[in-house]
Design a protein around this motif. Sequence first.
Motif, PDB file in Angstrom:
ATOM      1  N   ASP A 148      82.846 -31.147  22.595  1.00  9.66           N
ATOM      2  CA  ASP A 148      81.584 -31.794  22.942  1.00  9.66           C
ATOM      3  C   ASP A 148      81.707 -33.307  22.962  1.00  9.66           C
ATOM      4  OD1 ASP A 148      81.967 -31.467  20.123  1.00  9.66           O
ATOM      5  OD2 ASP A 148      79.892 -32.010  19.759  1.00  9.66           O
ATOM      6  N   VAL A 149      80.785 -33.917  23.700  1.00  7.29           N
ATOM      7  CA  VAL A 149      80.642 -35.378  23.720  1.00  7.29           C
ATOM      8  C   VAL A 149      79.198 -35.711  23.350  1.00  7.29           C
ATOM      9  CG1 VAL A 149      82.500 -35.761  25.375  1.00  7.29           C
ATOM     10  CG2 VAL A 149      80.190 -35.367  26.210  1.00  7.29           C
ATOM     11  N   ASP A 150      78.896 -37.012  23.367  1.00  7.10           N
ATOM     12  CA  ASP A 150      77.573 -37.503  22.955  1.00  7.10           C
ATOM     13  C   ASP A 150      77.337 -37.265  21.465  1.00  7.10           C
ATOM     14  OD1 ASP A 150      75.092 -38.753  23.571  1.00  7.10           O
ATOM     15  OD2 ASP A 150      74.084 -36.823  23.569  1.00  7.10           O
ATOM     16  N   GLU A 151      78.429 -37.204  20.700  1.00  8.29           N
ATOM     17  CA  GLU A 151      78.319 -37.029  19.245  1.00  8.29           C
ATOM     18  C   GLU A 151      78.182 -38.371  18.537  1.00  8.29           C
ATOM     19  OE1 GLU A 151      80.231 -37.612  16.360  1.00  8.29           O
ATOM     20  OE2 GLU A 151      80.360 -35.744  15.239  1.00  8.29           O
ATOM     21  N   HIS A 152      78.983 -39.354  18.968  1.00  8.24           N
ATOM     22  CA  HIS A 152      78.973 -40.654  18.293  1.00  8.24           C
ATOM     23  C   HIS A 152      77.762 -41.504  18.654  1.00  8.24           C
ATOM     24  CE1 HIS A 152      83.134 -39.534  17.373  1.00  8.24           C
ATOM     25  NE2 HIS A 152      83.058 -40.418  16.407  1.00  8.24           N
ATOM     26  N   THR A 153      77.001 -41.083  19.649  1.00 11.28           N
ATOM     27  CA  THR A 153      75.733 -41.756  19.928  1.00 11.28           C
ATOM     28  C   THR A 153      74.642 -41.307  18.961  1.00 11.28           C
ATOM     29  OG1 THR A 153      75.008 -40.030  21.458  1.00 11.28           O
ATOM     30  CG2 THR A 153      76.296 -41.849  22.389  1.00 11.28           C
ATOM     31  N   GLY A 154      74.886 -40.201  18.268  1.00 14.96           N
ATOM     32  CA  GLY A 154      73.854 -39.601  17.429  1.00 14.96           C
ATOM     33  C   GLY A 154      72.967 -38.644  18.191  1.00 14.96           C
ATOM     34  N   GLY A 155      73.206 -38.500  19.509  1.00  9.65           N
ATOM     35  CA  GLY A 155      72.389 -37.601  20.314  1.00  9.65           C
ATOM     36  C   GLY A 155      72.836 -36.150  20.235  1.00  9.65           C
ATOM     37  N   PHE A 156      74.129 -35.939  19.961  1.00  9.79           N
ATOM     38  CA  PHE A 156      74.699 -34.594  19.853  1.00  9.79           C
ATOM     39  C   PHE A 156      74.375 -33.748  21.082  1.00  9.79           C
ATOM     40  CE2 PHE A 156      74.123 -36.068  15.472  1.00  9.79           C
ATOM     41  CZ  PHE A 156      75.425 -35.924  15.000  1.00  9.79           C
ATOM     42  N   GLY A 157      74.494 -34.382  22.265  1.00 10.59           N
ATOM     43  CA  GLY A 157      74.147 -33.699  23.496  1.00 10.59           C
ATOM     44  C   GLY A 157      74.977 -32.455  23.743  1.00 10.59           C
ATOM     45  N   GLY A 158      76.283 -32.511  23.454  1.00  7.81           N
ATOM     46  CA  GLY A 158      77.139 -31.353  23.671  1.00  7.81           C
ATOM     47  C   GLY A 158      76.781 -30.202  22.764  1.00  7.81           C
ATOM     48  N   ALA A 159      76.577 -30.488  21.491  1.00  8.28           N
ATOM     49  CA  ALA A 159      76.212 -29.438  20.538  1.00  8.28           C
ATOM     50  C   ALA A 159      74.851 -28.848  20.886  1.00  8.28           C
ATOM     51  CB  ALA A 159      76.205 -30.000  19.120  1.00  8.28           C
ATOM     52  N   ARG A 160      73.917 -29.692  21.280  1.00 11.21           N
ATOM     53  CA  ARG A 160      72.584 -29.184  21.631  1.00 11.21           C
ATOM     54  C   ARG A 160      72.637 -28.305  22.879  1.00 11.21           C
ATOM     55  NH1 ARG A 160      68.692 -31.740  18.563  1.00 11.21           N
ATOM     56  NH2 ARG A 160      69.320 -33.723  17.607  1.00 11.21           N
ATOM     57  N   ALA A 161      73.456 -28.700  23.853  1.00 10.00           N
ATOM     58  CA  ALA A 161      73.585 -27.887  25.069  1.00 10.00           C
ATOM     59  C   ALA A 161      74.203 -26.532  24.733  1.00 10.00           C
ATOM     60  CB  ALA A 161      74.435 -28.621  26.103  1.00 10.00           C
ATOM     61  N   TYR A 162      75.157 -26.518  23.832  1.00 15.50           N
ATOM     62  CA  TYR A 162      75.781 -25.266  23.389  1.00 15.50           C
ATOM     63  C   TYR A 162      74.754 -24.355  22.733  1.00 15.50           C
ATOM     64  CZ  TYR A 162      78.626 -22.326  20.247  1.00 15.50           C
ATOM     65  OH  TYR A 162      79.175 -21.281  19.536  1.00 15.50           O
ATOM     66  N   LEU A 163      73.951 -24.910  21.849  1.00 17.79           N
ATOM     67  CA  LEU A 163      72.961 -24.114  21.133  1.00 17.79           C
ATOM     68  C   LEU A 163      71.836 -23.629  22.057  1.00 17.79           C
ATOM     69  CD1 LEU A 163      72.720 -26.330  17.924  1.00 17.79           C
ATOM     70  CD2 LEU A 163      73.786 -24.073  18.093  1.00 17.79           C
ATOM     71  N   ARG A 164      71.585 -24.376  23.115  1.00 15.71           N
ATOM     72  CA  ARG A 164      70.493 -24.048  24.039  1.00 15.71           C
ATOM     73  C   ARG A 164      70.923 -23.037  25.099  1.00 15.71           C
ATOM     74  NH1 ARG A 164      69.560 -28.949  25.221  1.00 15.71           N
ATOM     75  NH2 ARG A 164      70.737 -28.950  27.161  1.00 15.71           N
ATOM     76  N   ASP A 165      72.221 -22.858  25.273  1.00 16.21           N
ATOM     77  CA  ASP A 165      72.744 -21.991  26.321  1.00 16.21           C
ATOM     78  C   ASP A 165      72.458 -20.530  25.977  1.00 16.21           C
ATOM     79  OD1 ASP A 165      74.390 -20.476  28.075  1.00 16.21           O
ATOM     80  OD2 ASP A 165      75.734 -22.186  28.304  1.00 16.21           O
ATOM     81  N   GLU A 166      71.653 -19.872  26.794  1.00 19.41           N
ATOM     82  CA  GLU A 166      71.226 -18.505  26.499  1.00 19.41           C
ATOM     83  C   GLU A 166      72.363 -17.495  26.622  1.00 19.41           C
ATOM     84  OE1 GLU A 166      67.931 -17.612  29.001  1.00 19.41           O
ATOM     85  OE2 GLU A 166      66.561 -19.021  27.996  1.00 19.41           O
ATOM     86  N   SER A 167      73.424 -17.842  27.317  1.00 17.71           N
ATOM     87  CA  SER A 167      74.544 -16.911  27.466  1.00 17.71           C
ATOM     88  C   SER A 167      75.529 -16.984  26.306  1.00 17.71           C
ATOM     89  CB  SER A 167      75.282 -17.184  28.783  1.00 17.71           C
ATOM     90  OG  SER A 167      75.884 -18.471  28.761  1.00 17.71           O
ATOM     91  N   VAL A 168      75.350 -17.956  25.434  1.00 18.51           N
ATOM     92  CA  VAL A 168      76.247 -18.113  24.281  1.00 18.51           C
ATOM     93  C   VAL A 168      75.901 -17.081  23.214  1.00 18.51           C
ATOM     94  CG1 VAL A 168      76.731 -19.614  22.295  1.00 18.51           C
ATOM     95  CG2 VAL A 168      76.801 -20.544  24.617  1.00 18.51           C
ATOM     96  N   VAL A 169      76.940 -16.455  22.655  1.00 16.55           N
ATOM     97  CA  VAL A 169      76.755 -15.598  21.491  1.00 16.55           C
ATOM     98  C   VAL A 169      76.674 -16.499  20.262  1.00 16.55           C
ATOM     99  CG1 VAL A 169      77.704 -13.732  20.091  1.00 16.55           C
ATOM    100  CG2 VAL A 169      78.063 -13.745  22.578  1.00 16.55           C
ATOM    101  N   ARG A 170      75.558 -16.431  19.554  1.00 12.71           N
ATOM    102  CA  ARG A 170      75.391 -17.288  18.380  1.00 12.71           C
ATOM    103  C   ARG A 170      76.494 -17.000  17.357  1.00 12.71           C
ATOM    104  NH1 ARG A 170      71.056 -20.847  16.911  1.00 12.71           N
ATOM    105  NH2 ARG A 170      70.266 -21.537  18.919  1.00 12.71           N
TER     106      ARG A 170
END
Length: 397
Positions: A148-170
């Motif tokens: 993931d990227v967007d971690e050092h901005t504090g936005g955690f965009g990559g992690a949030r996109a992963y968690l939001r992806d409905e096809s991902v197995v939690r």
Amino acid sequence: MSEHLQLAARARAASVVELAGELIRHPSRGGIDDYGPVLGVLEEWLSARQLPHRRLHDDAGLLVGLLVEIRGGRPGSWWTLDACVDTAPYGDESAWSFPPDCGDVADGWLRGRGSADSKLAAAMFCHLAADLAPHAHTLHGGLAVLLDVDEHTGGFGGARAYLRDESVVRPAGVMIGYPGMDEVVVGGRGLWRATLTVHAPSGHSGSSKSVVGAVSRAAHLVRLLDAAELPGVDSSSGFPLPPKLSVTALHGGEGFSVVPDRCDLNIDVRTTPGFDAHDAETLVRKAVAELDAGLPGPRPTEVTPVAAWPPFRLAKDEQPAAALLSAAAGAGLAVRAKTAGPSNIGNLLAGEGIAGVTAGFGVPYEGLHGIDERAHLAELPTVYAVYHRAVLSLLTG
């Protein structure tokens, strides 16, 4: 640890370093550089090895990460390895003794921004996926590698996109590839953050009329907050750290002759299981009410919550901490489990219902987020073998 696994890890180390060096040579400073080139390096590497992967995008459609998914052939839980490939800024480049984007090896150290946090871990996790993919049919559940990227901005965009992806197995748990061999972070304090806006009448500093300005009222509020009584360590919860309140910013006024009518404060409260976000907000609002009652302004002081993450903590016998610590012990390492004061991405995951999070266990390092960042490579085969053993134990039931 078996001799075969150690030999395989040593054989992998050179290739891991090669990929990590290439990632370092593609600058990816959070909020500064385009993330496309560094993620392109990973896409090319994964495609060449026919590893299943796909892009992750944020709400605006921007590329914020890659996800590798190795699906096992048997039922079971999924587990995630996570390493960010964006980095901190370089700072004063003239203070570095080598170029921040050199990505070379000197005297046994991999050098450059991201060598420690966390491009070496990203390269290592990609190789682990490549090792496991041919045997996927024998594995239970599955393995995801989040780059993931967007971690050092504090936005955690990559992690949030992963968690939001409905096809991902939690996943049942996540291991975050931060560096350092002495400890594994198995918990962390949460946080509650807010901006407080203090109001006051404006005026001229030379006027015969005395005015208590917003900065003065804000200073009084800071004293109230500093004096606020916080609980100590709650031994009944097993959480080893107390809550903490800090005033981290104060903005108000301009020049010399005008008494300002507004001042803004940033408040950061680190929370625990026994003192949560609701308790933090209650404490801050109590101090605000005391200010407004004792030193009234033209308008009530405003409290604007900004963020809230819960604390989290794994016991040493809970997964994936147990697998990682056991694998480290099997390699002859004395690694301690630690509950951290600073918050990390584990708090974000805990807020999404993923409580099984570890952070750390990687090679020794220097200069993380500072000058001359570098990672020591002599221990890389051992670190690789530990992760390999830990992941296998999770995926084989």
